[in-house]
Scaffold this motif. Structure first.
Motif, short mmCIF file in Angstrom:
data_model
loop_
_atom_site.label_atom_id
_atom_site.label_comp_id
_atom_site.label_asym_id
_atom_site.label_seq_id
_atom_site.Cartn_x
_atom_site.Cartn_y
_atom_site.Cartn_z
N ARG A 1 0.84 -1.19 0.00
CA ARG A 1 0.00 0.00 0.00
C ARG A 1 0.88 1.25 0.00
O ARG A 1 1.99 1.25 0.52
CB ARG A 1 -0.91 0.01 1.23
CG ARG A 1 -1.86 -1.19 1.24
CD ARG A 1 -2.65 -1.27 2.50
NE ARG A 1 -1.77 -1.36 3.65
CZ ARG A 1 -2.16 -1.35 4.91
NH1 ARG A 1 -3.44 -1.25 5.20
NH2 ARG A 1 -1.30 -1.44 5.89
N TYR A 2 0.37 2.32 -0.56
CA TYR A 2 1.11 3.59 -0.64
C TYR A 2 1.56 4.05 0.75
O TYR A 2 2.68 4.49 0.94
CB TYR A 2 0.24 4.65 -1.31
CG TYR A 2 0.96 5.95 -1.51
CD1 TYR A 2 1.85 6.12 -2.57
CD2 TYR A 2 0.77 7.02 -0.64
CE1 TYR A 2 2.53 7.31 -2.76
CE2 TYR A 2 1.44 8.21 -0.82
CZ TYR A 2 2.32 8.36 -1.87
OH TYR A 2 3.00 9.55 -2.05
N GLN A 3 0.69 3.89 1.73
CA GLN A 3 0.99 4.36 3.09
C GLN A 3 2.15 3.59 3.73
O GLN A 3 2.69 4.03 4.74
CB GLN A 3 -0.24 4.25 3.98
CG GLN A 3 -0.65 2.81 4.27
CD GLN A 3 -2.06 2.71 4.78
OE1 GLN A 3 -2.95 3.43 4.35
NE2 GLN A 3 -2.28 1.80 5.72
N GLU A 4 2.55 2.46 3.16
CA GLU A 4 3.67 1.68 3.70
C GLU A 4 5.02 2.13 3.14
O GLU A 4 6.05 1.62 3.54
CB GLU A 4 3.45 0.20 3.40
CG GLU A 4 2.25 -0.36 4.13
CD GLU A 4 1.84 -1.75 3.67
OE1 GLU A 4 1.61 -2.60 4.55
OE2 GLU A 4 1.76 -1.97 2.45
N ASN B 1 7.84 -1.69 8.51
CA ASN B 1 6.68 -2.44 8.01
C ASN B 1 6.96 -3.92 7.86
O ASN B 1 6.05 -4.73 7.93
CB ASN B 1 6.19 -1.85 6.69
CG ASN B 1 5.45 -0.55 6.91
OD1 ASN B 1 4.54 -0.47 7.72
ND2 ASN B 1 5.88 0.48 6.21
N TYR C 1 5.81 0.56 -3.72
CA TYR C 1 4.37 0.68 -3.83
C TYR C 1 3.83 -0.18 -4.97
O TYR C 1 4.39 -0.22 -6.06
CB TYR C 1 3.98 2.15 -4.05
CG TYR C 1 2.53 2.33 -4.43
CD1 TYR C 1 1.53 2.04 -3.52
CD2 TYR C 1 2.18 2.76 -5.70
CE1 TYR C 1 0.19 2.18 -3.85
CE2 TYR C 1 0.84 2.91 -6.05
CZ TYR C 1 -0.14 2.62 -5.13
OH TYR C 1 -1.45 2.76 -5.48
#
Length: 178
Positions: free
Chosen positions: A20-23, A34, A79
């Motif tokens: 995910r982008y947030q990772e 992460n 990503y």
């Protein structure tokens, strides 16, 4: 029951997902912390595959905090990469557990053939790490100790003998020597 430690590592279990982008961080790569969360997902799904939900273990009063974590970074995940987290037990006893992990990027034909209808990779009963799909990104290990609800170390075979016997039986059934 002997030492309670496998003579050889158990079989690999897996779970897969997209990054995910947030990772990711400002450099566009997965932020290093992460991977520990992904290791936890691997452990949780491995136990679920053995027939035990972590929540059930905790409800029974069996806790498994991490006492040691080791990660070796080979190549970054980015990503939208499709990632497989492979997990296996390397030690099991009434006092402790140890796991080994490999985080791999899978794509193309591997991705098309990696999952079942739920998107989780389907793996042969047992295979060597040389047979794992994808590019190795991170390898690592964690160690854990059995605790009770009061955060006191316990021997699982004494504190929860039914649970200990059930886990031991599940590990034997999957081909791990316990």
């Amino acid at each position: 029951m002997g030492s309670g430690k496998p003579e050889m590592p158990g079989r690999w279990h897996s779970t897969a997902f997209r990054v995910r982008y947030q990772e990711t961080d400002q450099m566009g790569v997965v932020y290093h912390a992460n991977y520990l969360s992904w290791f936890e997902s691997g452990r949780t799904e491995m136990f679920r595959g053995l027939g035990f939900a972590y929540r059930t273990l905790e409800d029974m009063g069996a806790l498994l905090p991490v006492t040691d974590a080791n990660l070796q970074f080979k190549s970054p995940a980015r990503y939208d990469d499709y990632i497989a987290v492979y997990t296996r037990l390397t030690a099991f006893s009434a006092l402790r557990l140890a796991y080994e992990y490999e985080v791999r990027r899978i794509s193309g034909e591997e991705e098309a053939h990696a999952g079942d209808s739920a998107g989780s990779p389907v793996l042969p009963a047992q295979f060597s790490s040389s047979a794992l799909s994808g590019e190795l990104l991170v390898s690592g290990s964690t160690s854990h100790v059995w605790l009770n609800r009061d955060w006191k170390p316990v021997r699982l075979d004494r504190a929860q003998p039914e649970l200990y016997q059930a886990i031991t039986a599940a590990l034997r059934q999957e081909g791990g020597a316990v």
